[in-house]
Design a protein around this motif. Structure first.
Motif, PDB file in Angstrom:
ATOM      1  N   GLY A 140       0.874  -1.102   0.012  1.00 58.70           N
ATOM      2  CA  GLY A 140      -0.205  -0.111  -0.218  1.00 58.70           C
ATOM      3  C   GLY A 140       1.086   1.275   0.014  1.00 58.70           C
ATOM      4  N   LYS A 141       1.857   1.200   0.906  1.00 56.78           N
ATOM      5  CA  LYS A 141       2.770   2.580   0.743  1.00 56.78           C
ATOM      6  C   LYS A 141       3.541   2.500  -0.565  1.00 56.78           C
ATOM      7  N   VAL A 142       4.031   1.469  -1.135  1.00 60.61           N
ATOM      8  CA  VAL A 142       4.661   1.347  -2.412  1.00 60.61           C
ATOM      9  C   VAL A 142       3.755   2.084  -3.519  1.00 60.61           C
ATOM     10  N   ALA A 143       2.473   1.760  -3.356  1.00 60.09           N
ATOM     11  CA  ALA A 143       1.476   2.425  -4.195  1.00 60.09           C
ATOM     12  C   ALA A 143       1.251   3.683  -3.907  1.00 60.09           C
ATOM     13  N   LEU A 144       1.223   4.200  -2.916  1.00 58.77           N
ATOM     14  CA  LEU A 144       1.200   5.700  -2.546  1.00 58.77           C
ATOM     15  C   LEU A 144       2.398   6.462  -2.949  1.00 58.77           C
ATOM     16  N   GLN A 145       3.508   5.785  -2.791  1.00 60.04           N
ATOM     17  CA  GLN A 145       4.830   6.337  -3.282  1.00 60.04           C
ATOM     18  C   GLN A 145       4.922   6.507  -4.669  1.00 60.04           C
ATOM     19  N   PRO A 172      -1.043   5.240   6.606  1.00 57.37           N
ATOM     20  CA  PRO A 172      -0.430   5.880   5.572  1.00 57.37           C
ATOM     21  C   PRO A 172       0.785   6.775   6.232  1.00 57.37           C
ATOM     22  N   GLY A 173       0.827   6.888   7.435  1.00 53.98           N
ATOM     23  CA  GLY A 173       1.868   7.857   7.903  1.00 53.98           C
ATOM     24  C   GLY A 173       3.015   7.066   8.462  1.00 53.98           C
ATOM     25  N   SER A 252       5.755   8.758   5.349  1.00 52.36           N
ATOM     26  CA  SER A 252       4.456   9.327   5.597  1.00 52.36           C
ATOM     27  C   SER A 252       4.026   9.820   4.361  1.00 52.36           C
ATOM     28  N   TYR A 253       2.582   9.565   4.093  1.00 48.17           N
ATOM     29  CA  TYR A 253       1.825  10.157   2.776  1.00 48.17           C
ATOM     30  C   TYR A 253       0.445  10.759   3.117  1.00 48.17           C
ATOM     31  N   TRP A 254       0.818  11.564   4.339  1.00 49.21           N
ATOM     32  CA  TRP A 254      -0.473  12.338   4.566  1.00 49.21           C
ATOM     33  C   TRP A 254      -0.731  13.531   3.853  1.00 49.21           C
ATOM     34  N   SER A 255       0.134  14.064   3.333  1.00 44.00           N
ATOM     35  CA  SER A 255       0.066  15.065   2.407  1.00 44.00           C
ATOM     36  C   SER A 255      -0.454  14.830   1.001  1.00 44.00           C
TER      37      SER A 255
END
Length: 336
Positions: A140-145, A172-173, A252-255
């Motif tokens: 999921g974090k790879v997807a967000l990145q 996500p954070g 973190s991908y909050w932004s």
């Protein structure tokens, strides 16, 4: 459901297993760059696909973990709209599955480079950019990145954002180890203490249980072995996976959630019984989802998967399908 699919006339489930060696010239070099290993799942071979979703597994997993769910998702989407044919690309993230044996995936082993690998695969295969990306846990974090890098222009001017991003039980954070039971850390430390090759899967499972891990977790770890002569060895690069886990915790991908690119919807699925979520994180996500948008940015939504722990595709695959499929069915191919 799988039995019904097998018995349905005219429905062919296609699974292609592919490593992806592609000659790529980097900075004047003529060496061959091998991109990520992957597997394709489609509902039918009778017509070409016109939409693509990347499916990204979690730590110590591989694309095959998501094979059954992806087959059902592709079939459900095909049935809901006969003119639409989805291709699911089940990727083995660097240091995992068949990608663990691929040379050229250089460190640092982190979320940024794991996402860069996806872009390299797309370019090497001369594919269109994926319409959706589905990522579980670390995936999921790879997807967000990947989405963040697309929005930042890291992959060039030709990039097209995914229309939908599905983040499955992935915080996500930053992940503070003090707020968890430390099970993942204990597993990684235990695996690092074991020899690189073990006598058998049965031996490993018994050893893990002796060390206090649950039978189900021990058997899952045992499923990540591969034959090496008379012994078994890991189907992942353990040291690389440890580095990726550290990056997963720190990023973190909050932004990105607060300001999704226009035309993109980011959906987080939280498993009802998952132990990954702190109350303040849940509250922050719910507030964010309730804010809505002004039309100048993308959308964000949060969904709760009932009767499920962290392993969403195992604990409640039908419930997950009911959440994901209707939204994905709204995606339409770009007009050429």
């Amino acid at each position: 459901m799988a039995r019904a699919l097998r018995n349905k006339p005219g429905l062919h489930l296609l699974t292609r297993f592919l490593n992806s060696p592609s000659p790529v010239h980097l900075h004047g070099s003529t060496r061959t760059l091998e991109t990520l290993a992957y597997e394709e799942v489609r509902a039918s071979t009778d017509k070409p696909y016109n939409l693509t979703a990347f499916v990204l597994h979690g730590l110590l997993g591989s694309g095959r973990n998501w094979r059954s769910f992806s087959r059902n998702l592709a079939s459900t989407l095909s049935n809901s709209s006969p003119s639409i044919e989805w291709r699911m690309v089940l990727v083995d993230i660097r240091n995992h599955g068949r990608s663990a044996d691929i040379e050229g995936l250089e460190p640092p082993h982190d979320m940024v480079n794991a996402a860069n690998d996806l872009a390299d695969l797309i370019k090497a295969r001369d594919w269109a950019w994926p319409d959706a990306v589905i990522g579980h846990s670390m995936g999921g974090k790879v997807a967000l990145q990947f989405a963040e890098s697309c929005a930042r222009g890291d992959y060039g001017e030709s990039v097209v954002y995914p229309k939908q991003l599905w983040i499955l039980d992935s915080v996500p954070g930053e992940v503070n180890s003090e707020n968890s039971d430390g099970e993942v850390e204990k597993v990684l430390q235990t695996l690092q203490s074991l020899p690189s090759s073990v006598p058998s899967r049965k031996w490993l499972v018994s050893r893990m249980i002796e060390l206090g891990f649950s039978k189900s977790l021990s058997e899952w770890i045992g499923s990540n072995l591969k034959k090496s002569g008379e012994h078994e060895t890991w189907a992942f690069n353990l040291e690389g996976a440890v580095q990726m886990f550290n990056s997963y915790r720190e990023k973190s991908y909050w932004s990105l959630l607060e300001h999704p690119p226009k035309g993109m919807e980011i959906a987080i699925v939280r498993a009802e019984n998952s132990d990954r979520w702190d109350s303040h994180v849940i509250h922050r996500l719910e507030n964010l989802a309730n804010q809505g948008g002004d039309g100048d940015e993308g959308k964000f939504s949060i969904h709760v998967l009932p009767n499920s722990g962290h392993w969403v595709h195992v604990d409640n695959p039908n419930g997950l399908l009911e959440i994901v499929a209707p939204k994905l069915a709204s995606v339409r191919p770009d007009s050429s």
